[in-house]
Write a protein that holds these residues in place. Structure first.
Motif, mmCIF file in Angstrom:
data_model
loop_
_atom_site.group_PDB
_atom_site.id
_atom_site.type_symbol
_atom_site.label_atom_id
_atom_site.label_comp_id
_atom_site.label_asym_id
_atom_site.label_seq_id
_atom_site.Cartn_x
_atom_site.Cartn_y
_atom_site.Cartn_z
ATOM 1 N N PRO A 261 -20.542 37.274 -59.717
ATOM 2 C CA PRO A 261 -21.859 37.396 -59.085
ATOM 3 C C PRO A 261 -22.991 37.626 -60.081
ATOM 4 N N LEU A 262 -24.154 37.071 -59.765
ATOM 5 C CA LEU A 262 -25.342 37.274 -60.591
ATOM 6 C C LEU A 262 -25.953 38.635 -60.285
ATOM 7 N N SER A 263 -26.655 39.195 -61.247
ATOM 8 C CA SER A 263 -27.265 40.521 -61.066
ATOM 9 C C SER A 263 -28.459 40.433 -60.109
ATOM 10 N N GLU A 264 -28.778 41.563 -59.474
ATOM 11 C CA GLU A 264 -29.873 41.621 -58.496
ATOM 12 C C GLU A 264 -31.219 41.188 -59.098
ATOM 13 N N PRO A 265 -31.576 41.653 -60.313
ATOM 14 C CA PRO A 265 -32.873 41.233 -60.877
ATOM 15 C C PRO A 265 -32.986 39.716 -61.053
ATOM 16 N N VAL A 266 -31.877 39.065 -61.458
ATOM 17 C CA VAL A 266 -31.893 37.611 -61.643
ATOM 18 C C VAL A 266 -31.992 36.907 -60.290
ATOM 19 N N LEU A 267 -31.238 37.386 -59.306
ATOM 20 C CA LEU A 267 -31.318 36.793 -57.954
ATOM 21 C C LEU A 267 -32.720 36.930 -57.375
ATOM 22 N N GLU A 268 -33.339 38.079 -57.638
ATOM 23 C CA GLU A 268 -34.709 38.314 -57.156
ATOM 24 C C GLU A 268 -35.692 37.360 -57.841
ATOM 25 N N ALA A 269 -35.505 37.160 -59.155
ATOM 26 C CA ALA A 269 -36.377 36.236 -59.911
ATOM 27 C C ALA A 269 -36.200 34.801 -59.408
ATOM 28 N N LEU A 270 -34.960 34.421 -59.065
ATOM 29 C CA LEU A 270 -34.693 33.090 -58.522
ATOM 30 C C LEU A 270 -35.390 32.899 -57.176
ATOM 31 N N THR A 271 -35.270 33.906 -56.312
ATOM 32 C CA THR A 271 -35.905 33.841 -54.981
ATOM 33 C C THR A 271 -37.420 33.728 -55.110
ATOM 34 N N GLN A 272 -38.001 34.539 -55.995
ATOM 35 C CA GLN A 272 -39.454 34.512 -56.189
ATOM 36 C C GLN A 272 -39.928 33.174 -56.738
ATOM 37 N N SER A 273 -39.058 32.490 -57.489
ATOM 38 C CA SER A 273 -39.408 31.166 -58.040
ATOM 39 C C SER A 273 -39.089 30.042 -57.060
ATOM 40 N N GLY A 274 -38.552 30.399 -55.891
ATOM 41 C CA GLY A 274 -38.265 29.397 -54.860
ATOM 42 C C GLY A 274 -36.914 28.729 -54.986
ATOM 43 N N PHE A 275 -35.981 29.366 -55.721
ATOM 44 C CA PHE A 275 -34.640 28.789 -55.896
ATOM 45 C C PHE A 275 -33.619 29.587 -55.068
ATOM 46 N N ASP A 276 -33.059 28.954 -54.038
ATOM 47 C CA ASP A 276 -32.027 29.600 -53.222
ATOM 48 C C ASP A 276 -30.675 28.905 -53.396
ATOM 49 N N PHE A 277 -30.693 27.551 -53.340
ATOM 50 C CA PHE A 277 -29.464 26.767 -53.458
ATOM 51 C C PHE A 277 -29.341 26.160 -54.858
ATOM 52 N N CYS A 278 -28.106 26.022 -55.311
ATOM 53 C CA CYS A 278 -27.835 25.445 -56.639
ATOM 54 C C CYS A 278 -27.811 23.916 -56.590
ATOM 55 N N THR A 279 -28.181 23.301 -57.702
ATOM 56 C CA THR A 279 -27.897 21.871 -57.874
ATOM 57 C C THR A 279 -26.442 21.773 -58.330
ATOM 58 N N PRO A 280 -25.822 20.580 -58.273
ATOM 59 C CA PRO A 280 -24.421 20.459 -58.715
ATOM 60 C C PRO A 280 -24.173 20.973 -60.129
ATOM 61 N N VAL A 281 -25.057 20.663 -61.065
ATOM 62 C CA VAL A 281 -24.845 21.095 -62.449
ATOM 63 C C VAL A 281 -24.946 22.617 -62.573
ATOM 64 N N GLN A 282 -25.819 23.234 -61.787
ATOM 65 C CA GLN A 282 -25.945 24.697 -61.819
ATOM 66 C C GLN A 282 -24.712 25.363 -61.203
ATOM 67 N N ALA A 283 -24.247 24.822 -60.072
ATOM 68 C CA ALA A 283 -23.069 25.388 -59.390
ATOM 69 C C ALA A 283 -21.826 25.308 -60.268
ATOM 70 N N ALA A 284 -21.737 24.244 -61.086
ATOM 71 C CA ALA A 284 -20.555 24.062 -61.942
ATOM 72 C C ALA A 284 -20.643 24.852 -63.234
ATOM 73 N N THR A 285 -21.839 24.925 -63.817
ATOM 74 C CA THR A 285 -21.989 25.451 -65.180
ATOM 75 C C THR A 285 -22.187 26.961 -65.251
ATOM 76 N N ILE A 286 -23.006 27.521 -64.356
ATOM 77 C CA ILE A 286 -23.330 28.956 -64.433
ATOM 78 C C ILE A 286 -22.069 29.835 -64.391
ATOM 79 N N PRO A 287 -21.132 29.609 -63.440
ATOM 80 C CA PRO A 287 -19.920 30.448 -63.432
ATOM 81 C C PRO A 287 -19.091 30.331 -64.709
ATOM 82 N N LEU A 288 -19.043 29.121 -65.293
ATOM 83 C CA LEU A 288 -18.250 28.916 -66.515
ATOM 84 C C LEU A 288 -18.830 29.703 -67.688
ATOM 85 N N LEU A 289 -20.132 29.572 -67.929
ATOM 86 C CA LEU A 289 -20.754 30.304 -69.038
ATOM 87 C C LEU A 289 -20.679 31.809 -68.810
ATOM 88 N N CYS A 290 -20.878 32.220 -67.548
ATOM 89 C CA CYS A 290 -20.813 33.656 -67.227
ATOM 90 C C CYS A 290 -19.392 34.204 -67.386
#
Length: 593
Positions: free
Chosen positions: A24-53
């Motif tokens: 799971p992503l941290s609350e501050p990052v999730l909040e920053a994503l929401t404020q920037s208008g990002f709720d759903f991942c694109t395919p590349v984000q859904a695949a890559t973020i968990p791997l790097l994390c």
């Protein structure tokens, strides 16, 4: 991988929310994503973020406009957040490398809302255009934990500053890796990587996987996970009732056409296209900086384009002028950006409706990146490529590379604007000189096409090309003197002396006259060289005038030597022994940068 059936209005997104990702992503990052208008991942984000994390190295191959920036910015911030102790002022924890100043600047600004959630991390943008000493002083005074920039400036800083500590570096990101290598940055990247610890996370992001990228992946990544995200598009050959989705290198909402027309008809077809898309936001790509400069002064003088917003951008402009041009075009709801490939990669300019490739790029890989400035993140967009009749093989070449094009008919009612261009050149020396420079730079750039078997410069019809540039007379240049290029179709303007055309700008004209007078005075003062007296000795035979055949033979030898020299320099460029700037200086093609 490709996205599943989507419930979201934006077809570029998956059904995976950022809040659903594991780990799971941290609350501050999730909040920053929401404020920037990002709720759903694109395919590349859904695949890559968990791997790097999850501390995996990744090599990501994804279509342009697929959301790659967030795919590495989010995990980078999460990895830095996990550090047990806050970094010291000069302890570098992360590096992001990208090929151009504009792209580095864009990444820096996209990352700021997320980096700001880390109170102890100081980020620094390192690109050319400012004195390196200014950057060094800022690092010394304020510190730097995350470096974002171009390879040249980053390597320069790393070589000069012993104060920076890379021993605990957590993550390295190489964005647009294929372009980094194409631009001759292999040497700098190798130097940068050699200074970093091997126990780190590395992400390699690219829209096209080349052999050079594969080699870089082997050298810089440890057992990387390969992530491939392909766009889906409809096959052009299928009937509407039985259309199937096929793998493509271009976004699904993008419709690409090509317009086949002679060189002397190109400007008229371009103006017609712009008039019909007046309310849209359009980017026009040219081959060289000189071409952008020329059409940047010509198009505003065309009566039919009065009231259009036209902005020029190329790599020879000063950094602040480049930033201002990009910001101006970004803020427009409709307008036209005239540019070189400096704006072809990675830049996310909102609301671009149409891409016009007035000149096809020297590197066919860049074709995809140019058209990728529109139809981003699931939106619709269109693109048109201008091709000369002899260049039509390029369509099949691109189709094989999974870039399908449809033919677009030339407009029969396009206004003939060449007389207007010539009229402007007669009235203003600035237009006349810029036209000649653009024409010469285009021919020399054409000689460097990677697909030289399609773009054959010795078959260029320079007569029609000269008319298309609105030239008053064809220039005297070696390519025209020593090669049988067709001048058919060119009608020189009679009763005009180019030397007598004045600058419309009075101060420039005054300076020109002053320069002419100074030159004349110098010539008058110089003693005329005396002709040597004829002496009946062996040396006299050397002074005899060469026959036409001898001159042609000597020129042919010179041409072959020049070609051999350029080929050797090109090999050095590809090996990384020299960079693009050195190559341009050595071959006299600085206008391409």
């Amino acid at each position: 991988m490709a996205s599943t059936d989507l419930h979201n209005p934006n077809r570029a997104l998956t059904n995976t929310r950022f809040s659903d990702l594991k780990p799971p992503l941290s609350e501050p990052v999730l909040e920053a994503l929401t404020q920037s208008g990002f709720d759903f991942c694109t395919p590349v984000q859904a695949a890559t973020i968990p791997l790097l994390c999850s501390y995996k190295d990744v090599s990501v191959d994804a279509a342009t406009g697929s959301g790659k920036t967030l795919a590495f910015v989010v995990p980078l911030v999460e990895i830095l957040r996990r550090c047990s102790t806050p970094p010291k002022p000069h302890q570098v924890m992360g590096i992001i490398i990208s090929p151009t100043r504009e792209l580095s600047s864009q990444i820096f600004h996209v990352a700021q809302p997320f980096i700001s959630t880390l109170s102890s991390v100081k980020s620094m943008l390192l690109v050319g255009g400012v004195e390196v000493k200014v950057d060094m002083r800022k690092i010394e005074e304020e510190g730097a934990n995350l470096l974002i920039g171009t390879p040249g400036r980053l390597n320069d800083i790393m070589e000069r500053m012993d104060i920076l500590d890379f021993r605990n570096l957590e993550i390295l990101i190489l964005d647009e890796a294929d372009r980094l290598l194409d631009m001759g940055f292999q040497k700098q990247i190798t130097s940068i990587i050699s200074r970093l610890p091997k126990l780190r996370r590395t992400g390699l992001f690219s829209a096209t996987q080349t052999e050079a990228v594969e080699e870089l992946s082997k050298a810089g990544l440890r057992n990387p996970v390969r992530v491939e995200v392909r766009a889906e598009t409809k096959s052009l050959n299928d009937s509407p009732s039985s259309q199937q989705l096929v793998s493509s290198k271009t976004p699904s909402g993008l419709h690409i056409e090509y317009l086949k027309c002679e060189a002397d008809k190109k400007p008229s077809q371009l103006v017609d296209l712009l008039i019909k898309n007046k309310s849209k936001k359009t980017i026009i790509y040219f081959m060289t900086c000189a071409c952008v400069d020329y059409w940047g002064v010509v198009l505003p003088r065309i009566a039919a384009l009065k009231g259009f917003s036209l902005i020029s951008l190329h790599g020879k402009m000063k950094q602040n002028a480049r930033e201002k041009a990009l910001a101006s075009f970004t803020s427009l709801s409709s307008g036209i950006l005239l540019c070189t490939d400096v704006a072809a990669r990675g830049l996310d300019i909102p609301g671009v409706d149409c891409i016009v490739q007035y000149d096809p790029p020297q590197d066919p890989n860049v074709f995809i990146h140019r058209v990728g400035r529109t139809a981003r993140m699931g939106r619709q967009g269109s693109a048109v490529a201008f091709l000369l009749p002899k260049e039509e093989e390029y369509v099949e070449f691109l189709r094989i590379r999974r870039v399908p094009l449809e033919e677009r008919d030339c407009s029969d009612d396009a206004p003939d604007i060449v007389p207007q261009i010539r009229s402007a050149a007669k009235k203003d020396r600035d237009v006349m000189e810029k036209g000649l420079k653009a024409f010469v730079s285009y021919i020399r750039a054409y000689k460097e096409h990677h697909c030289s078997y399609i773009f054959r410069w010795k078959e260029l019809e320079v007569g029609k090309l000269g008319m298309g540039y609105g030239l008053l007379q064809l220039p005297s240049m070696p390519e025209l003197k020593h090669h049988s290029l067709s001048t058919e179709g060119f009608t020189p303007v009679e009763d005009i002396k180019l030397g007598e055309i004045k600058f419309k700008d009075k101060s420039r004209e005054k300076q020109r006259k002053k320069n002419l007078q100074a030159k004349k005075a110098v010539q008058q003062q110089e003693p005329k060289p005396q002709k040597p007296k004829a002496t009946p000795n062996a040396a006299a035979s050397v002074m005899k005038k060469k026959t036409a055949k001898q001159r042609r033979t000597a020129q042919s030898v010179d041409d072959e030597e020049e070609m051999a020299r350029e080929y050797c320099l090109l090999k050095k460029l590809k090996r990384g022994s020299i960079d693009e700037i050195e190559f341009a200086k050595l071959t006299g093609t600085e206008e391409l940068l």
